[in-house]
Design an enzyme around this catalytic site. Structure first.
Site, PDB file in Angstrom:
ATOM      1  N   SER A  68      32.798  32.917  52.383  1.00  0.00           N
ATOM      2  CA  SER A  68      34.132  33.486  52.260  1.00  0.00           C
ATOM      3  C   SER A  68      33.841  34.657  51.052  1.00  0.00           C
ATOM      4  CB  SER A  68      35.100  32.298  51.998  1.00  0.00           C
ATOM      5  OG  SER A  68      36.424  32.830  51.973  1.00  0.00           O
ATOM      6  N   ASP A  69      34.781  35.502  51.241  1.00  0.00           N
ATOM      7  CA  ASP A  69      34.936  36.372  50.054  1.00  0.00           C
ATOM      8  C   ASP A  69      36.381  36.888  49.884  1.00  0.00           C
ATOM      9  OD1 ASP A  69      32.937  37.785  47.839  1.00  0.00           O
ATOM     10  OD2 ASP A  69      34.300  39.433  48.736  1.00  0.00           O
TER      11      ASP A  69
END
Length: 192
Positions: A68-69
């Site tokens: 995730s970012d």
């Protein structure tokens, strides 16, 4: 079921994933998180989420790896983590009375099959009009210097909001659980 691995060192993401009550481990991926020239924020977060998940495949066979970012976007400019009081003050001053859209990239990589599901979940925060004294009080109280946009939505940062809009409030904290559950179910994981 393959083992679940969170490709992150973020305590916020770890706490969110724990809500699903599935066993998982965490490892921090080592990738270059630099933005490419002319790369759109939407593309950036999806690419980084995927790269984070894929970076751990060599040591983690038979895993479902979550990457995730997140970035915050204000007036078409990407806001990163401020890392300092001064930078956070600048970000919140610029955001006063405006809307900040958080784009959270999410990837679920099956290291057994090589299949990767990738998505971007937007969430918009409409900020109150904020004076300098209010911003400084908030920053001294919560010190959100490791958070994109310079606030913690899960804490006192909510006092800075006029309203929010989006399909998954957990995306604002950094891991869109509703979308992740969809991905896990597609991989055959039973949730709950």
């Amino acid at each position: 079921m393959p083992s679940l691995l969170l490709a992150s060192s973020s305590s916020y993401r770890r706490e969110l994933l724990a809500r699903l009550r599935l066993p998982f481990t965490c490892r921090s991926p080592d990738i270059d998180e630099s933005r490419r020239p002319d790369e759109a924020a939407f593309d950036l977060v999806q690419r980084l989420a995927r790269e984070k998940a894929e970076a751990l495949t060599a040591e983690h066979h038979h895993h479902l790896i979550i990457g995730s970012d997140q970035v915050a976007v204000l007036d078409e400019q990407v806001l990163g983590k401020p890392h300092s009081f001064e930078r956070a003050l600048e970000q919140l001053t610029a955001a006063s009375g405006k809307s900040v859209t958080f784009l959270t990239g999410l990837a679920l990589f099956n290291s057994s099959t090589g299949e990767c599901q990738v998505d971007c979940v937007p969430f918009t925060v409409h900020m109150r009009e904020l004076d300098r004294a209010s911003i400084e009080r908030y920053l001294h109280a919560e010190q959100p210097y490791d958070c994109a946009g310079s606030f913690k939505a899960e804490g006192l940062g909510v006092s800075l909001f006029r309203s929010t809009e989006g399909s998954d409030a957990t995306s604002l904290i950094g891991l869109p659980l509703i979308r992740l559950v969809d991905m896990l179910i597609k991989e055959g994981v039973s949730v709950p």
